[in-house]
Design a protein around this motif. Structure first.
Motif, mmCIF file in Angstrom:
data_model
loop_
_atom_site.group_PDB
_atom_site.id
_atom_site.type_symbol
_atom_site.label_atom_id
_atom_site.label_comp_id
_atom_site.label_asym_id
_atom_site.label_seq_id
_atom_site.Cartn_x
_atom_site.Cartn_y
_atom_site.Cartn_z
ATOM 1 N N GLN A 1 0.844 -1.193 0.000
ATOM 2 C CA GLN A 1 0.000 0.000 0.000
ATOM 3 C C GLN A 1 0.888 1.256 0.000
ATOM 4 O O GLN A 1 2.043 1.206 0.396
ATOM 5 C CB GLN A 1 -0.910 0.027 1.247
ATOM 6 C CG GLN A 1 -1.863 -1.151 1.345
ATOM 7 C CD GLN A 1 -1.219 -2.363 2.000
ATOM 8 O OE1 GLN A 1 -0.042 -2.350 2.365
ATOM 9 N NE2 GLN A 1 -1.995 -3.430 2.151
ATOM 10 N N TYR A 2 0.323 2.380 -0.456
ATOM 11 C CA TYR A 2 1.132 3.607 -0.449
ATOM 12 C C TYR A 2 1.372 4.044 0.994
ATOM 13 O O TYR A 2 0.557 3.801 1.883
ATOM 14 C CB TYR A 2 0.464 4.718 -1.260
ATOM 15 C CG TYR A 2 -0.700 5.425 -0.608
ATOM 16 C CD1 TYR A 2 -0.506 6.616 0.081
ATOM 17 C CD2 TYR A 2 -1.993 4.907 -0.685
ATOM 18 C CE1 TYR A 2 -1.560 7.281 0.675
ATOM 19 C CE2 TYR A 2 -3.064 5.567 -0.096
ATOM 20 C CZ TYR A 2 -2.845 6.749 0.586
ATOM 21 O OH TYR A 2 -3.890 7.406 1.179
ATOM 22 N N SER B 1 -3.892 0.086 -2.391
ATOM 23 C CA SER B 1 -4.808 0.945 -1.635
ATOM 24 C C SER B 1 -5.072 2.273 -2.333
ATOM 25 O O SER B 1 -5.833 3.093 -1.832
ATOM 26 C CB SER B 1 -4.251 1.197 -0.224
ATOM 27 O OG SER B 1 -2.976 1.794 -0.300
ATOM 28 N N SER B 2 -4.429 2.499 -3.463
ATOM 29 C CA SER B 2 -4.664 3.726 -4.243
ATOM 30 C C SER B 2 -4.659 3.373 -5.738
ATOM 31 O O SER B 2 -3.756 3.785 -6.471
ATOM 32 C CB SER B 2 -3.609 4.788 -3.928
ATOM 33 O OG SER B 2 -2.298 4.274 -4.138
ATOM 34 N N ILE C 1 0.300 4.585 -7.717
ATOM 35 C CA ILE C 1 -0.722 3.555 -7.874
ATOM 36 C C ILE C 1 -0.311 2.327 -7.082
ATOM 37 O O ILE C 1 0.753 1.747 -7.316
ATOM 38 C CB ILE C 1 -0.923 3.205 -9.357
ATOM 39 C CG1 ILE C 1 -1.483 4.421 -10.108
ATOM 40 C CG2 ILE C 1 -1.863 2.013 -9.507
ATOM 41 C CD1 ILE C 1 -1.611 4.227 -11.599
ATOM 42 N N THR C 2 -1.133 1.967 -6.110
ATOM 43 C CA THR C 2 -0.870 0.804 -5.271
ATOM 44 C C THR C 2 -2.187 0.070 -5.034
ATOM 45 O O THR C 2 -3.241 0.481 -5.531
ATOM 46 C CB THR C 2 -0.271 1.214 -3.904
ATOM 47 O OG1 THR C 2 -1.285 1.844 -3.116
ATOM 48 C CG2 THR C 2 0.908 2.151 -4.053
ATOM 49 N N SER D 1 -2.400 7.863 -5.509
ATOM 50 C CA SER D 1 -2.486 8.500 -4.188
ATOM 51 C C SER D 1 -2.769 9.992 -4.330
ATOM 52 O O SER D 1 -2.181 10.686 -5.164
ATOM 53 C CB SER D 1 -1.179 8.298 -3.425
ATOM 54 O OG SER D 1 -1.125 9.133 -2.285
ATOM 55 N N LEU D 2 -3.667 10.476 -3.490
ATOM 56 C CA LEU D 2 -4.000 11.901 -3.465
ATOM 57 C C LEU D 2 -3.139 12.666 -2.468
ATOM 58 O O LEU D 2 -3.146 13.896 -2.451
ATOM 59 C CB LEU D 2 -5.476 12.093 -3.098
ATOM 60 C CG LEU D 2 -6.494 11.453 -4.042
ATOM 61 C CD1 LEU D 2 -7.903 11.606 -3.479
ATOM 62 C CD2 LEU D 2 -6.405 12.076 -5.430
ATOM 63 N N ASP D 3 -2.426 11.945 -1.618
ATOM 64 C CA ASP D 3 -1.701 12.567 -0.511
ATOM 65 C C ASP D 3 -0.390 13.203 -0.959
ATOM 66 O O ASP D 3 0.343 12.634 -1.767
ATOM 67 C CB ASP D 3 -1.366 11.529 0.566
ATOM 68 C CG ASP D 3 -2.595 10.935 1.217
ATOM 69 O OD1 ASP D 3 -3.704 11.357 0.867
ATOM 70 O OD2 ASP D 3 -2.437 10.042 2.068
ATOM 71 N N GLN E 1 2.876 11.584 -4.769
ATOM 72 C CA GLN E 1 1.498 11.824 -5.176
ATOM 73 C C GLN E 1 1.251 11.173 -6.535
ATOM 74 O O GLN E 1 2.080 11.242 -7.435
ATOM 75 C CB GLN E 1 1.233 13.326 -5.247
ATOM 76 C CG GLN E 1 -0.226 13.702 -5.218
ATOM 77 C CD GLN E 1 -0.425 15.199 -5.043
ATOM 78 O OE1 GLN E 1 0.290 15.994 -5.657
ATOM 79 N NE2 GLN E 1 -1.357 15.599 -4.197
#
Length: 312
Positions: free
Chosen positions: A134-135, A147-148, A144-145, A152-154, A141
């Motif tokens: 997971q990221y 969980s994203s 792609i994992t 990822s938006l973070d 940002q």
């Protein structure tokens, strides 16, 4: 450092089978730490490794010292208690970018601001490895994992900037595959009085392989790396004026500016300043309190006397 004990790297290898994925960067860090430990000249029973949860947190199993595989994110808190209660020990924290910067973020920044006598090795592979890809708080940002899946938006944490913002007195970065550089940074961290944070770029060849290839490839690393040396000039950008690197500058501005660089990526010691060490301040405070109260209630309490009373 004292070197009166005839210890070798082999003395610091435990009898436990090392169980990381083949090719993991953790092996290189483990070998470097085991090879460096004899330089401390400290008996193995006076060295402690404390970890949280994650791939890197298996570290204490493989060190033939005292150690604790503790609670997720809480290694700095546990190590703080140990360092304060036993100032004779050499206390090391081993953590990962997920363990230290997500659930453990609060514990990390307070250990840094207090300046407890700890050495913190933060393995950064920019991914969650133990829980299978997971990221993490340091993933870029758009990553792609599992969980994203749409990216990822973070905005990722920058561990060195975070540490300098928390008034850390020693901040450094190194790379798992550069044994000489890693050992030199470990040596300087060990000599520092107070909290030393060492970020180690570490490759996860299963879930984030090649994240730091540009910093390791002989064809690209010279332009990709900014090797920091105290007293030596460097440029923040190719067209900027040269500045002399001063790790002991009490003003964190220059160190913070270095921590924000991405191209080139700085490695080495960014900051190494002296300020009061928390556990020593605490000992001094307790001694003053006992002296001021004489043989009063506090002195009796600290001496283990169960006859003390409140408000006498």
């Amino acid at each position: 450092m004292p070197t009166d004990l005839a210890l070798t790297a082999k003395d610091f290898k435990s009898d436990q089978e090392v169980r990381w994925c083949p090719g993991c960067g953790d092996y290189a860090v483990l070998a470097a730490v085991q090879g460096f430990m004899p330089e401390l000249g400290i008996a193995r029973e006076n060295i402690v490794f404390v970890s949280g949860i994650g791939c890197s947190s298996r570290f204490p199993y493989y060190m033939n010292t005292y150690g604790m595989h503790s609670i997720h994110g809480r290694a700095p808190a546990i190590a703080t208690g140990l360092a304060c209660a036993r100032p004779d020990l050499s206390v090391w924290v081993v953590t990962g970018d997920g363990d230290a910067l997500s659930i453990g973020g609060n514990h990390l920044i307070h250990a840094l601001r207090r300046n407890v006598n700890l050495k913190i090795l933060l393995f950064n592979n920019q991914i969650y490895g133990l829980t299978k890809g997971q990221y993490s708080p340091t993933s870029e940002q758009g990553k792609i994992t599992k969980s994203s899946p749409m990216g990822s938006l973070d905005e990722p944490f920058n561990p060195l900037s975070l540490a300098i913002g928390a008034e850390a007195s020693f901040v450094a970065r190194t790379i798992d595959s550069d044994r000489k550089h890693l050992t030199d940074v470990l040596r300087r961290a060990a000599a520092h009085p107070g909290t030393a944070l060492v970020e180690i770029y570490q490759n996860c060849n299963i879930f984030n392989d090649g994240a730091f290839d540009a910093l390791k490839d002989p064809a690209t690393r010279d332009g990709a790396l900014l090797r920091l040396e105290h007293g030596k000039p460097h440029r923040l950008t190719p067209d900027a004026d040269e500045v002399v690197h001063d790790v002991a500058d009490p003003d964190p501005t220059a160190a913070f500016a270095l921590s924000r660089l991405r191209h080139p990526t700085p490695i080495g010691v960014l900051r190494d300043v002296r300020r009061p060490v928390y556990d020593r301040l605490m000992d001094d405070q307790l001694e003053r309190a006992v002296a001021e109260r004489g043989r009063g209630d506090l002195a009796a309490l600290l001496a283990g006397n169960d006859t003390w009373t409140v408000g006498a």
